[in-house]
Design an enzyme around this catalytic site. Structure first.
Site, PDB file in Angstrom:
ATOM      1  N   GLU A  32     -23.410   9.848   6.654  1.00 55.17           N
ATOM      2  CA  GLU A  32     -23.279   8.396   6.590  1.00 55.17           C
ATOM      3  C   GLU A  32     -22.556   8.008   5.302  1.00 55.17           C
ATOM      4  OE1 GLU A  32     -26.409   6.299   9.109  1.00 55.17           O
ATOM      5  OE2 GLU A  32     -27.376   6.697   7.203  1.00 55.17           O
ATOM      6  N   SER A  84     -21.665   1.626  10.661  1.00 52.77           N
ATOM      7  CA  SER A  84     -21.008   0.604  11.472  1.00 52.77           C
ATOM      8  C   SER A  84     -20.505   1.131  12.813  1.00 52.77           C
ATOM      9  CB  SER A  84     -19.874  -0.059  10.675  1.00 52.77           C
ATOM     10  OG  SER A  84     -20.404  -0.706   9.517  1.00 52.77           O
ATOM     11  N   HIS A 143     -32.262   8.630   3.612  1.00 57.18           N
ATOM     12  CA  HIS A 143     -31.265   7.590   3.909  1.00 57.18           C
ATOM     13  C   HIS A 143     -30.697   7.059   2.591  1.00 57.18           C
ATOM     14  CE1 HIS A 143     -29.558   3.769   5.232  1.00 57.18           C
ATOM     15  NE2 HIS A 143     -29.521   4.296   6.439  1.00 57.18           N
ATOM     16  N   GLY A 185     -23.554  -0.771   7.261  1.00 55.33           N
ATOM     17  CA  GLY A 185     -23.820  -2.207   7.293  1.00 55.33           C
ATOM     18  C   GLY A 185     -22.668  -3.066   6.795  1.00 55.33           C
ATOM     19  N   ASN A 200     -31.690   3.202  13.895  1.00 54.83           N
ATOM     20  CA  ASN A 200     -32.468   2.988  12.664  1.00 54.83           C
ATOM     21  C   ASN A 200     -32.663   1.478  12.516  1.00 54.83           C
ATOM     22  OD1 ASN A 200     -33.503   2.785  10.099  1.00 54.83           O
ATOM     23  ND2 ASN A 200     -31.593   3.383   9.047  1.00 54.83           N
ATOM     24  N   LYS A 239     -34.426  -0.067  10.475  1.00 55.28           N
ATOM     25  CA  LYS A 239     -34.679  -0.466   9.070  1.00 55.28           C
ATOM     26  C   LYS A 239     -35.899  -1.391   9.010  1.00 55.28           C
ATOM     27  CE  LYS A 239     -29.775  -0.006   8.218  1.00 55.28           C
ATOM     28  NZ  LYS A 239     -28.786   0.043   7.192  1.00 55.28           N
ATOM     29  N   GLU A 279     -30.187   4.199   1.548  1.00 61.57           N
ATOM     30  CA  GLU A 279     -30.959   3.090   0.964  1.00 61.57           C
ATOM     31  C   GLU A 279     -32.159   3.629   0.183  1.00 61.57           C
ATOM     32  OE1 GLU A 279     -31.322   0.933   4.644  1.00 61.57           O
ATOM     33  OE2 GLU A 279     -29.179   0.569   4.564  1.00 61.57           O
TER      34      GLU A 279
END
Ligand code: PEP
Length: 254
Positions: A168, A214, A96, A174, A9, A11, A98
């Site tokens: 996730e 991560s 996702h 991240g 991904n 991003k 985010e």
């Protein structure tokens, strides 16, 4: 036996054609002929075509990071599943964290996207996972169940088998903090048990559940060696050939 699926991904990085094509070509040069795992690259919309071109003739597939659940129309700033297919996409990341957090996407909206993606012939990678506070409060299973139930609502057993789930934990995305292989496995097992109860055992056994948060070359082997972890959704480490390829090489499948 479920085949591992390792998806990068990117991003909002590598949106420029040359940078995206360089990265895709670099990955393709190392693992373009790998058949033991499914490798997917998910660049920003603007570099989908250059990436599709860069991996042409290899086994690497391309996915988008979002879509709107309509064919066309007055949806400024959004992207149609038909256009993703036209670009050469096979997969699309949906829900996702985010997007859930920054863009306030709800289970209901994500569910519409999942249903639409499947109807158009795109494979959804549907993301689920708890925040740090939810984990501290002992709500991980409740949150994950809510995301599964909401996101997969109305799907038949056959449709669910096509969906890739990406577990996730938000606190691991991240941050450099990874769920331990045992903790991740426990949540993946919970998801599979939920799928067994909601559908049936054959369906649950067929669904691929990726871990994301991560993932790096040095933790990939232990995470991907867990019985219910069927791949990875990889953010930061997918932006460099060495680290993304390192994860694939350390997956234990090659
Ligand atoms: C992600 O964005 O899906 C992700 C897992 O990111 P990272 O690998 O950087 O934690």
């Amino acid at each position: 036996m479920r085949k591992l699926i390792l998806a990068g991904n990117w991003k909002m990085n590598k949106g420029a054609a040359s940078a995206a094509a360089d990265l895709a070509r670099g990955v393709a040069a190392e693992v373009g002929s790998v058949s033991e795992v499914d490798v997917v690259l998910c660049p920003p919309f603007t570099s989908l075509r250059p990436v599709v071109d860069a991996v042409k003739g290899t086994r690497i597939a391309v996915g988008a990071q979002n879509m709107y659940p309509e064919d066309s129309g007055a949806f400024t700033g959004e992207i149609s599943p038909l256009d993703l297919l036209d670009c050469g996409c096979k997969y699309v990341i949906l829900g996702h964290s985010e997007r859930r957090t920054i863009f306030k996407e709800t289970n209901e909206f994500i569910n519409k996207k999942v249903i639409c993606a499947l109807a158009k012939g795109l494979i959804p990678i549907m993301c689920i996972g708890e925040t740090e506070q939810e984990r501290v409060d002992g709500k991980t299973e409740a949150v994950v169940e809510n995301h599964l139930k909401g996101g997969l609502a109305g799907l038949t057993a056959e449709q669910v088998q096509t969906v890739v789930i990406a577990y996730e934990p938000v606190w691991a995305i991240g941050t450099g903090k990874t769920a331990s292989p045992d903790d991740a496995q426990a949540v993946h097992k919970f998801c599979r048990d939920w799928l067994t109860a909601a559908y049936d055992q054959a369906t649950a056994q067929a669904v691929r559940i990726q871990y994301g948060g991560s993932m790096k070359p040095d933790n990939a082997h232990d995470l991907l060696g867990q019985p219910d972890i069927d791949g990875g959704l990889i953010g930061g480490a997918s932006l460099k050939v060495d680290s993304f390829v390192g994860i694939i090489r350390n997956s234990g499948a090659l």
